[in-house]
Design a protein around this motif. Structure first.
Motif, PDB file in Angstrom:
ATOM      1  N   ALA A   1      -0.727  39.361 -30.188  1.00 18.58           N
ATOM      2  CA  ALA A   1      -0.965  40.592 -29.820  1.00 18.58           C
ATOM      3  C   ALA A   1      -1.549  40.418 -28.541  1.00 18.58           C
ATOM      4  N   VAL A   2      -1.750  41.174 -27.130  1.00 16.89           N
ATOM      5  CA  VAL A   2      -1.579  41.454 -26.759  1.00 16.89           C
ATOM      6  C   VAL A   2      -2.157  42.421 -26.004  1.00 16.89           C
ATOM      7  N   PHE A   3      -3.622  42.201 -25.360  1.00 16.26           N
ATOM      8  CA  PHE A   3      -4.599  43.056 -25.218  1.00 16.26           C
ATOM      9  C   PHE A   3      -4.872  42.483 -23.338  1.00 16.26           C
ATOM     10  N   THR A   4      -5.449  43.985 -22.931  1.00 17.16           N
ATOM     11  CA  THR A   4      -5.548  44.132 -21.025  1.00 17.16           C
ATOM     12  C   THR A   4      -6.511  44.882 -21.669  1.00 17.16           C
ATOM     13  N   SER A   5      -7.294  44.884 -22.407  1.00 20.03           N
ATOM     14  CA  SER A   5      -8.573  45.575 -21.970  1.00 20.03           C
ATOM     15  C   SER A   5      -9.618  45.751 -23.232  1.00 20.03           C
ATOM     16  N   ALA A   6     -10.944  45.504 -23.083  1.00 19.88           N
ATOM     17  CA  ALA A   6     -11.947  44.907 -23.594  1.00 19.88           C
ATOM     18  C   ALA A   6     -12.539  45.995 -24.905  1.00 19.88           C
ATOM     19  N   HIS A   7     -12.219  47.632 -24.893  1.00 19.23           N
ATOM     20  CA  HIS A   7     -12.378  48.302 -25.476  1.00 19.23           C
ATOM     21  C   HIS A   7     -11.221  48.793 -26.157  1.00 19.23           C
ATOM     22  N   ALA A   8      -9.972  47.931 -25.497  1.00 20.87           N
ATOM     23  CA  ALA A   8      -9.302  48.502 -27.128  1.00 20.87           C
ATOM     24  C   ALA A   8      -9.844  47.052 -28.276  1.00 20.87           C
ATOM     25  N   VAL A   9     -10.035  45.903 -28.161  1.00 19.27           N
ATOM     26  CA  VAL A   9     -10.874  45.140 -29.031  1.00 19.27           C
ATOM     27  C   VAL A   9     -12.067  45.978 -29.301  1.00 19.27           C
ATOM     28  N   LYS A  10     -13.657  46.527 -28.853  1.00 17.60           N
ATOM     29  CA  LYS A  10     -14.083  46.856 -29.522  1.00 17.60           C
ATOM     30  C   LYS A  10     -13.860  47.977 -30.453  1.00 17.60           C
ATOM     31  N   THR A  11     -12.776  48.506 -30.466  1.00 15.16           N
ATOM     32  CA  THR A  11     -12.681  49.611 -30.651  1.00 15.16           C
ATOM     33  C   THR A  11     -11.316  49.856 -31.927  1.00 15.16           C
ATOM     34  N   LEU A  12     -10.674  48.063 -32.115  1.00 19.26           N
ATOM     35  CA  LEU A  12     -10.116  47.634 -33.634  1.00 19.26           C
ATOM     36  C   LEU A  12     -11.959  46.661 -33.996  1.00 19.26           C
ATOM     37  N   GLU A  13     -12.719  46.301 -33.371  1.00 16.57           N
ATOM     38  CA  GLU A  13     -13.413  45.973 -34.666  1.00 16.57           C
ATOM     39  C   GLU A  13     -15.020  46.742 -35.205  1.00 16.57           C
ATOM     40  N   GLN A  14     -14.939  47.829 -34.230  1.00 15.78           N
ATOM     41  CA  GLN A  14     -15.580  49.107 -34.543  1.00 15.78           C
ATOM     42  C   GLN A  14     -14.417  50.011 -35.622  1.00 15.78           C
ATOM     43  N   HIS A  15     -13.624  49.957 -35.940  1.00 13.61           N
ATOM     44  CA  HIS A  15     -12.757  51.300 -36.375  1.00 13.61           C
ATOM     45  C   HIS A  15     -12.425  50.982 -37.155  1.00 13.61           C
ATOM     46  N   TYR A  16     -11.990  49.416 -37.146  1.00 20.48           N
ATOM     47  CA  TYR A  16     -10.469  49.129 -38.157  1.00 20.48           C
ATOM     48  C   TYR A  16     -10.561  47.642 -38.532  1.00 20.48           C
TER      49      TYR A  16
ATOM     50  N   ALA B   1      -9.792  40.628 -42.195  1.00 13.90           N
ATOM     51  CA  ALA B   1      -9.972  41.038 -41.121  1.00 13.90           C
ATOM     52  C   ALA B   1      -9.855  39.709 -40.251  1.00 13.90           C
ATOM     53  N   ALA B   2     -10.316  38.758 -40.113  1.00 11.20           N
ATOM     54  CA  ALA B   2     -10.380  37.956 -38.840  1.00 11.20           C
ATOM     55  C   ALA B   2      -9.180  38.027 -38.381  1.00 11.20           C
ATOM     56  N   GLY B   3      -7.744  38.917 -37.942  1.00 15.36           N
ATOM     57  CA  GLY B   3      -7.123  38.898 -37.839  1.00 15.36           C
ATOM     58  C   GLY B   3      -5.924  36.966 -37.754  1.00 15.36           C
ATOM     59  N   ASN B   4      -6.274  36.446 -38.645  1.00 11.56           N
ATOM     60  CA  ASN B   4      -6.247  35.017 -38.040  1.00 11.56           C
ATOM     61  C   ASN B   4      -4.771  34.507 -38.294  1.00 11.56           C
TER      62      ASN B   4
ATOM     63  N   GLN C   1     -13.768  37.305 -23.837  1.00 10.52           N
ATOM     64  CA  GLN C   1     -14.716  37.518 -24.903  1.00 10.52           C
ATOM     65  C   GLN C   1     -15.053  38.343 -25.419  1.00 10.52           C
ATOM     66  N   ALA C   2     -14.514  39.680 -25.498  1.00  5.77           N
ATOM     67  CA  ALA C   2     -14.560  40.886 -26.740  1.00  5.77           C
ATOM     68  C   ALA C   2     -13.714  39.998 -27.815  1.00  5.77           C
ATOM     69  N   ILE C   3     -12.417  39.286 -27.341  1.00  2.00           N
ATOM     70  CA  ILE C   3     -11.363  38.696 -27.971  1.00  2.00           C
ATOM     71  C   ILE C   3     -12.411  37.563 -29.012  1.00  2.00           C
ATOM     72  N   GLN C   4     -12.826  36.380 -28.783  1.00  2.00           N
ATOM     73  CA  GLN C   4     -13.236  35.731 -28.890  1.00  2.00           C
ATOM     74  C   GLN C   4     -14.493  35.794 -29.978  1.00  2.00           C
ATOM     75  N   ALA C   5     -15.365  36.747 -29.451  1.00  2.00           N
ATOM     76  CA  ALA C   5     -16.240  36.840 -30.452  1.00  2.00           C
ATOM     77  C   ALA C   5     -15.530  38.323 -31.754  1.00  2.00           C
ATOM     78  N   THR C   6     -14.478  39.002 -31.745  1.00  2.83           N
ATOM     79  CA  THR C   6     -13.988  39.650 -32.368  1.00  2.83           C
ATOM     80  C   THR C   6     -12.688  39.353 -34.113  1.00  2.83           C
ATOM     81  N   LEU C   7     -11.564  38.416 -32.963  1.00  4.41           N
ATOM     82  CA  LEU C   7     -10.908  37.626 -33.743  1.00  4.41           C
ATOM     83  C   LEU C   7     -11.097  35.644 -33.580  1.00  4.41           C
ATOM     84  N   PRO C   8     -12.771  35.286 -34.065  1.00  2.00           N
ATOM     85  CA  PRO C   8     -12.569  34.025 -33.462  1.00  2.00           C
ATOM     86  C   PRO C   8     -11.697  33.139 -34.372  1.00  2.00           C
ATOM     87  N   ALA C   9     -10.503  33.749 -35.061  1.00  2.00           N
ATOM     88  CA  ALA C   9      -9.596  32.338 -36.297  1.00  2.00           C
ATOM     89  C   ALA C   9      -8.184  33.126 -35.317  1.00  2.00           C
ATOM     90  N   SER C  10      -8.334  33.785 -34.125  1.00  2.00           N
ATOM     91  CA  SER C  10      -7.161  34.143 -34.039  1.00  2.00           C
ATOM     92  C   SER C  10      -7.168  33.486 -32.073  1.00  2.00           C
TER      93      SER C  10
END
Length: 246
Positions: free
Chosen positions: A59-74, A83-86, A99-108
């Motif tokens: 999984a590739v992320f170049t924006s904290a907005h994508a991480v937050k959308t995943l966290e809040q809506h999916y 849910a942790a996407g491990n 930082q957003a990844i570490q907070a939202t997907l801590p097991a990944s």
């Protein structure tokens, strides 16, 4: 430093703490957002993400907005055990995105980070064993990362999670500096504004800086790191040592 306090326009929200830190160092920062982040929430996207959450993917992320959308809506709709996407191997940009990844997907596990999208693409290629990636991004994402990966045989599947909608505003003011945190904010600003020759553009990274350079002949300075804190510190240093830049 000049007698007058430099006036800065920031094109996205800043924390009150950063505004106060800047003021204590002689900079007056006004905030006016020039883009609006709108999450994309659909049944089709949810079905895709639900499937991916149970798979072992890159999984590739170049924006904290994508991480937050995943966290809040999916993620809230997913089964607790996935849910942790491990199952995901993460490749992402540094600073806020990490930082957003570490907070939202801590097991990944975060396999690699980079300062910009081009460097991240090259880091993924250097791993040597990545055949496909799922790129979680906004609709207005830059071309560098998917283009580099695709050109080198890596299959890129885009998962578009949000739109960055321009919200241009005519400022009617003159500023000594402008903070830009994304290419879309640059294009939104310059769609209705022009700058005096003395105004300095501060860019969060190289991609944003190139967009600014394409639209203005003004001086463009890149933040020392892709973080809001670094942007403020870069401006403080500049205006306290302005002769060094002449």
């Amino acid at each position: 430093m000049p007698n007058e306090r430099p006036r800065i326009l920031c094109t996205r929200p800043l924390s009150e703490q950063l505004l106060q830190e800047a003021a204590a160092k002689g900079l007056d920062i006004s905030v006016q957002a020039f883009t609006d982040i709108q999450p994309l929430v659909t049944k089709e996207l949810w079905a895709t993400i639900q499937l991916l959450l149970s798979r072992n993917i890159n999984a590739v992320f170049t924006s904290a907005h994508a991480v937050k959308t995943l966290e809040q809506h999916y993620l809230p709709q997913a089964a607790p055990d996935i849910a942790a996407g491990n199952h995901w191997q993460i490749y992402c940009l540094e600073a806020g995105t990490l930082q957003a990844i570490q907070a939202t997907l801590p097991a990944s596990p975060v396999k690699a980070t980079a300062a910009n999208a081009t460097a991240l693409a090259n880091t993924i290629l250097a791993a040597g064993n990545v055949k496909e990636v799922y790129f979680f991004c906004g609709r207005q994402r830059r071309e560098e990362l998917p283009s580099i990966l695709s050109a080198n045989g890596v299959q890129v599947y885009e998962i578009i999670l949000y739109e960055n909608v321009p919200t241009p505003v005519i400022t009617g003011e003159q500023y000594d500096g402008i903070f830009f945190f994304s290419p879309s904010a640059v294009t939104s600003f310059f769609s209705v504004n022009r700058l005096p020759a003395t105004t300095v553009c501060f860019a969060i990274g190289a991609t944003t800086a190139r967009t600014a350079a394409d639209l203005t002949g003004n001086k463009v300075i890149i933040s020392t790191a892709p973080r809001a804190e670094s942007m403020v510190q870069t401006a403080i240093f500049y205006f306290n040592n302005i002769n060094c830049y002449e």
